[in-house]
Scaffold this motif. Structure first.
Motif, PDB file in Angstrom:
ATOM      1  N   TYR A  78       0.804  -1.216   0.000  1.00 42.31           N
ATOM      2  CA  TYR A  78       0.000   0.000   0.000  1.00 42.31           C
ATOM      3  C   TYR A  78       0.842   1.273   0.000  1.00 42.31           C
ATOM      4  CZ  TYR A  78      -4.316  -2.560   0.430  1.00 42.31           C
ATOM      5  OH  TYR A  78      -5.375  -3.386   0.180  1.00 42.31           O
ATOM      6  N   HIS A  79       2.089   1.184   0.425  1.00 39.85           N
ATOM      7  CA  HIS A  79       2.950   2.371   0.445  1.00 39.85           C
ATOM      8  C   HIS A  79       3.630   2.617  -0.900  1.00 39.85           C
ATOM      9  CE1 HIS A  79       2.424   3.029   4.709  1.00 39.85           C
ATOM     10  NE2 HIS A  79       2.729   1.775   4.939  1.00 39.85           N
ATOM     11  N   ARG A  80       3.506   1.645  -1.814  1.00 37.07           N
ATOM     12  CA  ARG A  80       4.089   1.758  -3.155  1.00 37.07           C
ATOM     13  C   ARG A  80       5.593   2.037  -3.113  1.00 37.07           C
ATOM     14  NH1 ARG A  80      -0.368   0.042  -4.519  1.00 37.07           N
ATOM     15  NH2 ARG A  80      -2.148   1.238  -5.245  1.00 37.07           N
ATOM     16  N   ASP A  81       6.289   1.334  -2.202  1.00 38.41           N
ATOM     17  CA  ASP A  81       7.726   1.553  -2.063  1.00 38.41           C
ATOM     18  C   ASP A  81       8.547   0.292  -2.351  1.00 38.41           C
ATOM     19  OD1 ASP A  81       7.077   0.031   0.117  1.00 38.41           O
ATOM     20  OD2 ASP A  81       7.906   1.405   1.604  1.00 38.41           O
ATOM     21  N   LYS A  82       7.995  -0.642  -3.091  1.00 40.51           N
ATOM     22  CA  LYS A  82       8.659  -1.875  -3.520  1.00 40.51           C
ATOM     23  C   LYS A  82       8.804  -2.915  -2.418  1.00 40.51           C
ATOM     24  CE  LYS A  82      11.106   0.304  -7.296  1.00 40.51           C
ATOM     25  NZ  LYS A  82      12.350   0.545  -7.957  1.00 40.51           N
TER      26      LYS A  82
ATOM     27  N   ILE B  85       1.693  -5.797   3.686  1.00 38.41           N
ATOM     28  CA  ILE B  85       0.591  -6.641   4.137  1.00 38.41           C
ATOM     29  C   ILE B  85       0.740  -8.006   3.497  1.00 38.41           C
ATOM     30  CG2 ILE B  85      -1.912  -7.028   4.114  1.00 38.41           C
ATOM     31  CD1 ILE B  85      -2.290  -4.030   4.025  1.00 38.41           C
ATOM     32  N   VAL B  86       0.592  -9.048   4.307  1.00 42.66           N
ATOM     33  CA  VAL B  86       0.506 -10.408   3.783  1.00 42.66           C
ATOM     34  C   VAL B  86      -0.856 -10.932   4.200  1.00 42.66           C
ATOM     35  CG1 VAL B  86       1.419 -12.757   3.859  1.00 42.66           C
ATOM     36  CG2 VAL B  86       2.992 -10.814   3.895  1.00 42.66           C
ATOM     37  N   ARG B  87      -1.602 -11.428   3.232  1.00 40.28           N
ATOM     38  CA  ARG B  87      -2.941 -11.952   3.491  1.00 40.28           C
ATOM     39  C   ARG B  87      -2.926 -13.469   3.415  1.00 40.28           C
ATOM     40  NH1 ARG B  87      -6.205  -7.675   3.998  1.00 40.28           N
ATOM     41  NH2 ARG B  87      -5.663  -5.797   2.841  1.00 40.28           N
ATOM     42  N   LEU B  88      -3.608 -14.088   4.368  1.00 38.27           N
ATOM     43  CA  LEU B  88      -3.771 -15.540   4.420  1.00 38.27           C
ATOM     44  C   LEU B  88      -5.267 -15.814   4.314  1.00 38.27           C
ATOM     45  CD1 LEU B  88      -1.529 -15.205   7.326  1.00 38.27           C
ATOM     46  CD2 LEU B  88      -0.954 -17.090   5.830  1.00 38.27           C
ATOM     47  N   HIS B  89      -5.687 -16.380   3.201  1.00 39.48           N
ATOM     48  CA  HIS B  89      -7.098 -16.691   2.981  1.00 39.48           C
ATOM     49  C   HIS B  89      -7.282 -18.206   3.012  1.00 39.48           C
ATOM     50  CE1 HIS B  89      -8.222 -12.682   0.803  1.00 39.48           C
ATOM     51  NE2 HIS B  89      -7.759 -12.491   2.024  1.00 39.48           N
TER      52      HIS B  89
ATOM     53  N   ASP C  81       2.614  -4.552   8.360  1.00 41.70           N
ATOM     54  CA  ASP C  81       3.760  -3.748   8.772  1.00 41.70           C
ATOM     55  C   ASP C  81       3.202  -2.335   8.941  1.00 41.70           C
ATOM     56  OD1 ASP C  81       6.052  -2.261   9.066  1.00 41.70           O
ATOM     57  OD2 ASP C  81       6.920  -2.824   7.127  1.00 41.70           O
ATOM     58  N   THR C  82       2.725  -2.030  10.124  1.00 44.97           N
ATOM     59  CA  THR C  82       1.976  -0.791  10.345  1.00 44.97           C
ATOM     60  C   THR C  82       2.807   0.473  10.208  1.00 44.97           C
ATOM     61  OG1 THR C  82       2.294  -1.033  12.725  1.00 44.97           O
ATOM     62  CG2 THR C  82       0.233  -1.865  11.793  1.00 44.97           C
ATOM     63  N   ASP C  83       4.112   0.400  10.507  1.00 44.93           N
ATOM     64  CA  ASP C  83       4.940   1.602  10.425  1.00 44.93           C
ATOM     65  C   ASP C  83       5.930   1.568   9.259  1.00 44.93           C
ATOM     66  OD1 ASP C  83       6.616  -0.330  11.404  1.00 44.93           O
ATOM     67  OD2 ASP C  83       7.010   0.681  13.310  1.00 44.93           O
ATOM     68  N   ASN C  84       5.767   0.586   8.346  1.00 41.15           N
ATOM     69  CA  ASN C  84       6.582   0.463   7.140  1.00 41.15           C
ATOM     70  C   ASN C  84       8.083   0.367   7.436  1.00 41.15           C
ATOM     71  OD1 ASN C  84       6.547   0.096   4.344  1.00 41.15           O
ATOM     72  ND2 ASN C  84       7.069   2.229   3.953  1.00 41.15           N
ATOM     73  N   ASP C  85       8.408  -0.377   8.517  1.00 40.78           N
ATOM     74  CA  ASP C  85       9.823  -0.551   8.870  1.00 40.78           C
ATOM     75  C   ASP C  85      10.376  -1.911   8.441  1.00 40.78           C
ATOM     76  OD1 ASP C  85       8.675  -2.308  10.664  1.00 40.78           O
ATOM     77  OD2 ASP C  85       9.671  -1.472  12.439  1.00 40.78           O
ATOM     78  N   GLY C  86       9.581  -2.675   7.677  1.00 42.08           N
ATOM     79  CA  GLY C  86      10.037  -3.971   7.200  1.00 42.08           C
ATOM     80  C   GLY C  86       9.694  -5.123   8.124  1.00 42.08           C
TER      81      GLY C  86
ATOM     82  N   SER D  69       1.485  -6.682  13.176  1.00 43.69           N
ATOM     83  CA  SER D  69       0.100  -6.620  13.614  1.00 43.69           C
ATOM     84  C   SER D  69      -0.734  -7.615  12.819  1.00 43.69           C
ATOM     85  CB  SER D  69      -0.407  -5.195  13.418  1.00 43.69           C
ATOM     86  OG  SER D  69      -1.786  -5.131  13.382  1.00 43.69           O
ATOM     87  N   VAL D  70      -1.643  -8.315  13.505  1.00 40.08           N
ATOM     88  CA  VAL D  70      -2.527  -9.281  12.851  1.00 40.08           C
ATOM     89  C   VAL D  70      -3.951  -8.769  12.944  1.00 40.08           C
ATOM     90  CG1 VAL D  70      -3.414 -11.652  12.881  1.00 40.08           C
ATOM     91  CG2 VAL D  70      -1.013 -11.211  13.434  1.00 40.08           C
ATOM     92  N   VAL D  71      -4.650  -8.838  11.825  1.00 41.48           N
ATOM     93  CA  VAL D  71      -6.042  -8.411  11.788  1.00 41.48           C
ATOM     94  C   VAL D  71      -6.911  -9.603  11.413  1.00 41.48           C
ATOM     95  CG1 VAL D  71      -7.706  -6.912  10.635  1.00 41.48           C
ATOM     96  CG2 VAL D  71      -5.406  -6.068  11.121  1.00 41.48           C
ATOM     97  N   TYR D  72      -7.977  -9.848  12.191  1.00 43.28           N
ATOM     98  CA  TYR D  72      -8.984 -10.865  11.941  1.00 43.28           C
ATOM     99  C   TYR D  72      -8.403 -12.240  11.679  1.00 43.28           C
ATOM    100  CZ  TYR D  72     -13.185 -13.148  10.285  1.00 43.28           C
ATOM    101  OH  TYR D  72     -14.210 -14.015  10.134  1.00 43.28           O
ATOM    102  N   PHE D  73      -8.183 -12.971  12.725  1.00 42.86           N
ATOM    103  CA  PHE D  73      -7.720 -14.345  12.597  1.00 42.86           C
ATOM    104  C   PHE D  73      -8.305 -15.138  13.731  1.00 42.86           C
ATOM    105  CE2 PHE D  73      -5.168 -17.305  10.482  1.00 42.86           C
ATOM    106  CZ  PHE D  73      -4.671 -18.184  11.401  1.00 42.86           C
ATOM    107  N   ASP D  74      -9.134 -16.120  13.424  1.00 43.20           N
ATOM    108  CA  ASP D  74      -9.776 -16.898  14.479  1.00 43.20           C
ATOM    109  C   ASP D  74     -10.131 -18.274  13.953  1.00 43.20           C
ATOM    110  OD1 ASP D  74     -11.016 -17.687  16.797  1.00 43.20           O
ATOM    111  OD2 ASP D  74     -12.908 -16.762  16.256  1.00 43.20           O
TER     112      ASP D  74
END
Length: 178
Positions: free
Chosen positions: A102-106, A110-114, A135-140, A144-149
């Protein structure tokens, strides 16, 4: 978009996953997704740890060596811990993993697991669980994990969170993202 489709199978029929199949795809507009390369790991004695790994240069560094085997082993062993597998040679249960930037910096942030159950190309009708590691602060660092149950209890356990972070970090080592 590039993605990895992971499938675990119980080919021995003992009620435990013994084979992990990694399929690396690239979406091609207007055509079926293109399978670019494959890797696999086999747990011969069903102890939850892969014993054999195959796949070639999965980290895309130009060499087929022990680093590739170690990467496949780590990813497969973590997947085996999830317990999401198919009986026999079925392909219905699998996880689609992909990265976004999302930061368009190469560098993906975000890694998504579906997690899917169904046949054919991964789609919303077969999607049953989702997780994303950010990677919430774009430091590599995926932090943070969102929605996993997995237990469907609407509370993310520490174990689930750590599993998702590990899978996200390990997936990025394959360098299989756009």
């Amino acid at each position: 978009m590039r993605y990895l489709r992971m499938t675990a199978q119980d080919r021995s029929g003992n009620g435990r996953a013994d084979t992990v199949l990694l399929r690396f795809y690239e979406e091609v507009p207007g055509q079926p997704d293109k399978l670019v390369f494959k890797a696999a790991a086999v747990d011969v004695n069903a102890d939850g740890v892969s014993d054999l790994q195959f796949g070639g240069d999965v980290n895309r560094d130009g060499r087929d060596n022990a680093k590739d085997e170690k990467l496949i082993r780590a990813f497969a062993n973590s997947f085996l811990k999830l317990g999401w597998f198919n009986l026999g040679k079925s392909w219905q249960r699998y996880i689609k993993v992909f990265a976004e930037n999302y930061h368009r910096d190469k560098t993906p942030n975000i890694v998504r697991l579906h997690i899917h159950e169904g046949t054919g190309t991964p789609r919303n009708q077969t999607l049953i669980y989702k997780a994303s590691v950010h990677d919430t602060d774009n430091d590599g660092t995926l932090d943070s994990v969102v929605y996993f149950d997995l237990e469907d209890e609407t509370i993310v356990s520490r174990k689930e969170e750590e599993w998702a972070k590990f899978m996200g970090r390990t997936f990025l080592k394959f360098k299989w993202y756009s």
